[in-house]
Scaffold this active site. Structure first.
Site, mmCIF file in Angstrom:
data_model
loop_
_atom_site.group_PDB
_atom_site.id
_atom_site.type_symbol
_atom_site.label_atom_id
_atom_site.label_comp_id
_atom_site.label_asym_id
_atom_site.label_seq_id
_atom_site.Cartn_x
_atom_site.Cartn_y
_atom_site.Cartn_z
ATOM 1 N N SER A 11 0.749 -1.283 -0.050
ATOM 2 C CA SER A 11 0.245 -0.202 -0.061
ATOM 3 C C SER A 11 0.770 1.244 -0.127
ATOM 4 O O SER A 11 1.858 1.272 -0.760
ATOM 5 C CB SER A 11 -0.808 -0.083 1.240
ATOM 6 O OG SER A 11 -1.727 0.984 1.039
ATOM 7 N N HIS A 38 -2.302 -0.854 -3.556
ATOM 8 C CA HIS A 38 -3.479 0.047 -3.458
ATOM 9 C C HIS A 38 -3.132 1.395 -4.392
ATOM 10 O O HIS A 38 -2.096 1.721 -4.359
ATOM 11 C CB HIS A 38 -3.527 0.539 -2.095
ATOM 12 C CG HIS A 38 -4.220 -0.637 -1.235
ATOM 13 N ND1 HIS A 38 -3.939 -0.631 0.135
ATOM 14 C CD2 HIS A 38 -4.789 -1.914 -1.327
ATOM 15 C CE1 HIS A 38 -4.474 -1.749 0.753
ATOM 16 N NE2 HIS A 38 -5.144 -2.395 -0.287
ATOM 17 N N ASP A 130 -5.363 -3.886 5.585
ATOM 18 C CA ASP A 130 -5.591 -4.840 4.645
ATOM 19 C C ASP A 130 -4.164 -5.850 4.349
ATOM 20 O O ASP A 130 -3.080 -5.497 4.718
ATOM 21 C CB ASP A 130 -5.516 -4.028 3.054
ATOM 22 C CG ASP A 130 -6.113 -5.096 2.064
ATOM 23 O OD1 ASP A 130 -6.806 -6.062 2.311
ATOM 24 O OD2 ASP A 130 -5.755 -4.690 0.678
#
Lengths: 188, 276
Positions: A11, A38, A130
């Site tokens: 991310s 992401h 996540d």
């Protein structure tokens, strides 16, 4: 173990981390690598193109039902979840998971089910949670997990969340991850 | 989970799908396994049941639960002007072709709650074509069709949709197309007048008309390869010669048996023209 697939989740800070890994993997690395980074919904092709500049391996954004072939790096397209079936990819536009679409958890879960102990999961830098559930599923299905050492991560929240939830196989500084992957894959 | 447990889970899912097909006629057996499994597990957890077999029991003995379950398995998330570049290309490359037809038939297959059908209506109205257009917007699920007919969407989504609309070449103020009311955006009356929302099941129903345009975007990603190919056959048969097929941005015609029968309207955009 005869590993068949690598899944990677990243991310915030992921662009640099992914680039570091891919530019240090040998061009004959034989396992397919699937990456969820992401990203905003409409980054177009720039993310793929920019990482490609530094990677020996070919990067592609898979379409639905694209066959998984060795020696390629597959980057989850924006605004879709990327799932792994046996031998090919599937996409979904189900709601975001942990505010993310693509979601690392969704990729890891599907890959764990399809590949079981033949799967390697890697969690890199990121500022959310996540991937933590995904890692626990990869472990539950017998796969191998490497988490980036939070101390070497631009954002340590994501690796820490993964480590808090699961007992993983290796915690490594970023620079050592490519070598570990090459060894596990039998490329070295 | 060891391989025995996994085998058991696969069996439970197979029996569940077989049960709702044989007893109720809803056929999810050829859906894409990974996303279908996620939805089944989510439905099971929402019902507070510990096993998939328990879910099968509830479904067989409690028909009232069926609608909710079918919805959980089949509802596709959608938005207005999703992938603005798709609609921009539609405006530039497809609209000129549509001008040559005295009447325009469009099929929006798998329309869910109707966002895409309304997007097409807005675009065609701005291009002066809506009066002679009929949009058939179909879905398997009667519940989402009810919502689609109402034309009421969450107001909070309109900010995103406005940005999409502008990137898609829209030049008006998007707020002209709806009125805000207590957190809802109510689509302008008249916008839906040439849209027919109707039930159609891509898995079991056949062709019902000939269309100049079919939009079936991000629907077949939920099907396995075999069913996806079957649906592509149906879409192909439902298109006029030189008709346009619109798919999701990461759905390609290339992995279907129909790939030689279409040409791409513009590089990197999922709009295809039927050529043979």
């Amino acid at each position: 173990m005869d590993y068949k697939l690598v899944v990677v989740g990243a991310s915030l800070g992921g662009f640099d981390a992914l680039t570091t890994i891919l530019e240090n993997l040998p061009g004959n690395f034989k396992l397919p690598i699937v990456v969820v980074q992401h990203r905003t919904r409409d980054t177009g092709d720039t993310l793929r193109a920019n990482i490609q500049l530094r990677s020996h391996l070919l990067l592609v954004e898979p379409d639905d039902k694209t066959e998984i072939t060795p020696g390629k790096v597959y980057l989850a397209p924006p605004n879709y979840h990327l799932l792994v079936e046996k031998g090919y990819f599937a996409l979904s536009i189900d709601p975001p998971v942990e505010y993310s679409r693509p979601s690392i958890d969704v990729l890891f879960e599907s890959a764990a089910i399809a590949f079981g102990p033949a799967l390697i999961g890697v969690v890199l830098t990121g500022s959310n949670r996540d991937g933590a559930k995904g890692v626990s599923l990869v472990k539950e299905y017998g796969g191998y997990v490497i988490v980036q050492d939070p101390l070497t991560a631009e954002s340590k929240t994501m690796p820490e969340a993964a480590l808090a939830l699961s007992q993983v196989d290796r915690v490594l500084p970023l620079e050592e991850i490519p070598l570990a992957l090459a060894e596990l894959s039998g490329t070295l | 989970m060891d391989s025995r447990q996994q085998e058991r889970e696969n069996l439970e899912i197979e029996l569940l799908l077989e049960a709702i097909f044989r007893y109720y006629g809803f056929d999810f057996r050829d859906y894409a396994p990974a996303s279908l499994r996620r939805r089944i597990i989510k439905a099971r957890d929402q019902e507070g049941i510990s096993t998939i077999t328990g879910l099968t029991e509830r479904l067989l003995h409690n028909p009232n639960y069926l609608d909710r379950f079918v919805q959980a398995l089949s509802v596709n998330v959608t938005s207005m002007f999703r992938d603005p570049e798709f609609f921009l290309t539609f405006r530039k490359k497809v609209v000129p072709m549509l001008r040559t037809y005295p009447s325009i038939q469009i099929w929006n297959a798998g329309c869910s709650t109707g966002e895409e059908a309304y997007s097409l209506a807005i675009l065609l109205e701005e291009e002066g074509l809506y009066a002679r257009t009929r949009i058939y917007a179909t879905d398997i699920n009667e519940e989402v069709l009810k919502k689609a007919r109402e034309g009421i969407f969450p107001l909070e989504d309109m900010k995103d949709y406005t940005a999409n609309y502008m990137k898609a070449g829209g030049e008006k103020s998007f707020s002209e197309y709806y009125s805000a009311n207590y957190g809802n955006a109510i689509m302008r009356p008249g916008l839906g007048k040439n849209i027919t929302f109707a039930q159609h099941n891509l898995v079991t129903d056949g062709p019902f008309n000939q269309f100049q345009v079919i939009c079936c975007r991000n629907v077949t990603i939920y099907f396995n390869k075999e069913l996806k190919n079957r649906v592509h056959e149906l879409l192909y048969q439902s298109l006029v010669n030189f008709g346009i097929l619109g798919l999701g941005s990461k759905e390609s015609i290339h992995f279907t048996p129909k790939q030689g029968r279409y040409e791409q309207v513009e590089n990197t955009i999922s709009l295809y023209r039927k050529i043979g």
